[in-house]
Motif scaffolding. Structure first.
Motif, PDB file in Angstrom:
ATOM      1  N   GLY A 120       0.827  -1.200   0.000  1.00 38.53           N
ATOM      2  CA  GLY A 120       0.000   0.000   0.000  1.00 38.53           C
ATOM      3  C   GLY A 120       0.863   1.253   0.000  1.00 38.53           C
ATOM      4  N   TYR A 121       0.276   2.354   0.444  1.00 39.77           N
ATOM      5  CA  TYR A 121       0.988   3.626   0.498  1.00 39.77           C
ATOM      6  C   TYR A 121       1.326   4.035   1.926  1.00 39.77           C
ATOM      7  CZ  TYR A 121      -0.019   4.366  -4.440  1.00 39.77           C
ATOM      8  OH  TYR A 121      -0.063   4.250  -5.799  1.00 39.77           O
ATOM      9  N   GLY A 122       1.273   3.106   2.854  1.00 39.89           N
ATOM     10  CA  GLY A 122       1.655   3.412   4.220  1.00 39.89           C
ATOM     11  C   GLY A 122       3.147   3.609   4.348  1.00 39.89           C
ATOM     12  N   LEU A 123       3.551   4.729   4.924  1.00 35.64           N
ATOM     13  CA  LEU A 123       4.966   5.075   5.125  1.00 35.64           C
ATOM     14  C   LEU A 123       5.735   5.105   3.806  1.00 35.64           C
ATOM     15  CD1 LEU A 123       5.769   2.968   8.328  1.00 35.64           C
ATOM     16  CD2 LEU A 123       4.997   5.325   8.192  1.00 35.64           C
ATOM     17  N   TYR A 124       5.075   5.464   2.720  1.00 36.83           N
ATOM     18  CA  TYR A 124       5.720   5.547   1.407  1.00 36.83           C
ATOM     19  C   TYR A 124       5.825   7.018   1.028  1.00 36.83           C
ATOM     20  CZ  TYR A 124       6.682   4.688  -3.528  1.00 36.83           C
ATOM     21  OH  TYR A 124       7.261   4.665  -4.771  1.00 36.83           O
ATOM     22  N   PHE A 125       7.012   7.578   1.210  1.00 39.93           N
ATOM     23  CA  PHE A 125       7.247   8.986   0.943  1.00 39.93           C
ATOM     24  C   PHE A 125       8.575   9.135   0.199  1.00 39.93           C
ATOM     25  CE2 PHE A 125       4.634   8.785   4.752  1.00 39.93           C
ATOM     26  CZ  PHE A 125       3.594   9.638   4.420  1.00 39.93           C
ATOM     27  N   PRO A 126       8.577   8.963  -1.127  1.00 38.20           N
ATOM     28  CA  PRO A 126       9.817   9.139  -1.885  1.00 38.20           C
ATOM     29  C   PRO A 126      10.232  10.599  -1.930  1.00 38.20           C
ATOM     30  CG  PRO A 126       7.973   8.711  -3.349  1.00 38.20           C
ATOM     31  CD  PRO A 126       7.449   8.526  -1.959  1.00 38.20           C
TER      32      PRO A 126
END
Length: 563
Positions: free
Chosen positions: A221-227
């Motif tokens: 998913g997009y949890g803790l996904y911060f490029p």
């Protein structure tokens, strides 16, 4: 091996080996092999059980090859090499030989299996993930509450009304047409009462919970996904902030989902801080992929087998002896006492309120409720008049009150394990008493020393966490039970519990307590604390709000706090 060895000439001619002198006194295994070889019959067993392999010598090692050729026999018979007949370079350490083991060859990587590579994006920003960990936990908590409170938004659209009935039967006739001070009006109670339920909004909230949980998944998913190379990073804004702001605002339309809507707004504000601080990271995705690639999965089977064998071969007596030897028996005893006290408090309170609810229902059927027709009006008579006019409590009320009383006990106890001054004084007094042997200080003799001796004060943080878990559990049960009771006994709940708390603010103060817990618990996890201690420290200071409002919320918590 040893001082007596048998090596066929064909074996020696086929394998090139380097004889190195060594004494059998340094290796017990060689002594045993040599002794058995002298007695006969056992040497063949050792040669079959432990075959020897030797690598070929390199081309540059000419000297070693010449020494090997000098040892090769001219006849196919077995060679007996004894002390005194070996070459000088081998006879330096008590005339024995040992064959050098081949060096370990590095394992070649399998070309068919390659370690997973990254996605090619940059995750090194101005700051690592810190506030993002707190916002991630807040989003997960909000997702769970959204599914729960969405159910009540559906139920509250059509609540169960009194209509002068108890369990489907009309109450005693004297409470309907008799000459009483308070009567039950069937016509008024038959009208629909709006308590703020919305079916469509409840379905939206219930569907929102699983979707947010999937969105916040940290693997796919997009949890803790911060490029750090994204447009949102350059603009100092996160899509999480905008998303939770958009889904939180509609939830304010119903009282049932108002609390979770506020939680989503708080989560959105924390994600806004994440964007302003320029935090970046992948949430450990690449590390988990690499670890999963290198792990063969046998460890999970071993863990399961070890747990299953522990349960199968569990012996209470030996386990208690082990705890005593490890000085853990007192910890288990105190945890058991704490658990038993919680169960007793909950069961006792539940029994009292269950009897009260049954008395209300029986009184409405039999007509035995005392309404105090005179000028004097006691609290019991006032409650009975509310019962006749608005109905009795549901069976969810005893569950809510029992959980609330257990909350009083745990909330009054939760700060005790982390009061450093008290713990330091107890340790100092108790230790000094044990060193002196005898003391005239009665406090040290009869209180401090027994506490330090039989109470595991070194486990204070673990006990604090245990109490915090109990507070979370009982608070959840207390809130859910009150919501169900409000659905099944709407009118009497508003008439009675609407006056509870400081100035009838029980509902408002309950929401503020949940808000304080929403800051404390998501920030208390270990990975949030290790990422940034001040995130944990600052959010943990919401306990000031928690305890101050709790004094206004509960009618008897002030007495528990004094104890």
């Amino acid at each position: 091996g040893g001082q007596l060895g048998y090596f066929p000439s064909t074996f020696v001619a086929e394998h090139h080996f380097v004889p190195i002198p060594i004494s059998t006194e340094e290796d017990p295994g060689l002594q045993l092999a040599s002794t058995l070889d002298r007695k006969g019959g056992a040497g063949g067993f050792f040669r079959q059980a432990f075959p020897l392999r030797f690598p070929k010598q390199k081309k540059g090692a000419k000297d070693q090859n010449e020494e090997t050729k000098s040892l090769q026999p001219k006849s196919p018979k077995a060679v007996v090499m004894q002390g005194g007949e070996l070459p000088k370079q081998i006879n330096r350490r008590k005339n024995s030989i040992v064959l050098k083991k081949p060096p370990m060859q590095p394992s070649r990587p399998n070309p068919k299996r390659e370690e997973p590579q990254g996605d090619g994006r940059s995750y090194k920003g101005m700051l690592p993930l810190q506030f993002a960990l707190l916002a991630h936990n807040m989003a997960l908590v909000s997702a769970i509450l959204a599914s729960c409170l969405g159910l009540f938004a559906i139920l509250w659209e059509d609540p169960i009304l009194y209509k002068c009935q108890v369990d489907g039967e009309l109450i005693h006739p004297k409470y309907i047409t008799g000459p009483n001070v308070v009567l039950c009006d069937i016509e008024d109670t038959s009208e629909e009462i709006e308590i703020g339920g919305m079916r469509k909004l409840g379905l939206f909230a219930m569907a929102l919970g699983p979707l947010v949980y999937l969105f916040e998944n940290i693997d796919w998913g997009y949890g803790l996904y911060f490029p750090a190379d994204s447009m949102a990073y350059n603009w100092r804004m996160t899509m999480h902030c905008l998303l939770y702001l958009a889904v939180g605002i509609p939830l304010f339309l119903s009282p049932a989902t108002l609390l979770v809507g506020f939680f989503f707004i708080v989560t959105s504000s924390v994600y806004f801080a994440v964007g302003r601080r320029k935090e970046a990271g992948d949430g450990g995705r690449q590390k988990r992929r690499t670890a999963a690639f290198r792990e063969d999965g046998s460890g999970q089977d071993a863990k399961f087998c070890s747990r299953a064998s522990f349960l199968w071969l569990f012996e209470p007596r030996s386990y208690c002896q082990k705890l005593r030897n490890e000085d853990e028996l007192s910890t288990v005893v105190w945890v058991a006492i704490y658990f038993i006290v919680n169960v007793l408090i909950w069961c006792a309170t539940f029994g009292l309120w269950l009897n009260a609810v049954e008395d209300q229902k029986d009184g409405l059927k039999d007509g035995t409720l005392d309404l105090c027709d005179g000028d004097t009006l006691t609290k019991e008579c006032e409650d009975n008049r509310n019962v006749v006019e608005f109905g009795s409590l549901s069976y969810w009320a005893p569950i809510a009150k029992a959980s609330g009383n257990a909350l009083n006990f745990n909330c009054s106890l939760i700060l005790l394990p982390v009061v450093r001054g008290l713990l330091r004084q107890l340790n100092n007094i108790g230790t000094s008493f044990t060193q002196l042997g005898r003391s005239r200080n009665l406090f040290a003799k009869y209180f401090a020393y027994p506490v330090t001796r039989y109470v595991p004060l070194q486990k204070n943080v673990e006990f604090h966490k245990l109490i915090a878990a109990a507070v979370f559990f009982f608070a959840f049960v207390h809130t859910v039970a009150h919501f169900f009771n409000y659905y099944q006994s709407t009118e009497y709940t508003l008439a009675r519990f609407g006056k509870w708390g400081f100035g009838g603010t029980a509902f408002v103060t309950g929401g503020i307590i949940c808000w304080a817990m929403f800051h404390i618990y998501p920030a208390a996890t270990d990975f949030v604390k290790h990422a940034n201690y001040y995130v944990f420290f600052n959010n943990h200071h919401f306990f000031f709000v928690f305890f101050f409002v709790l004094l206004l919320h509960g009618p008897v918590f002030w007495a528990w706090s004094l104890v």
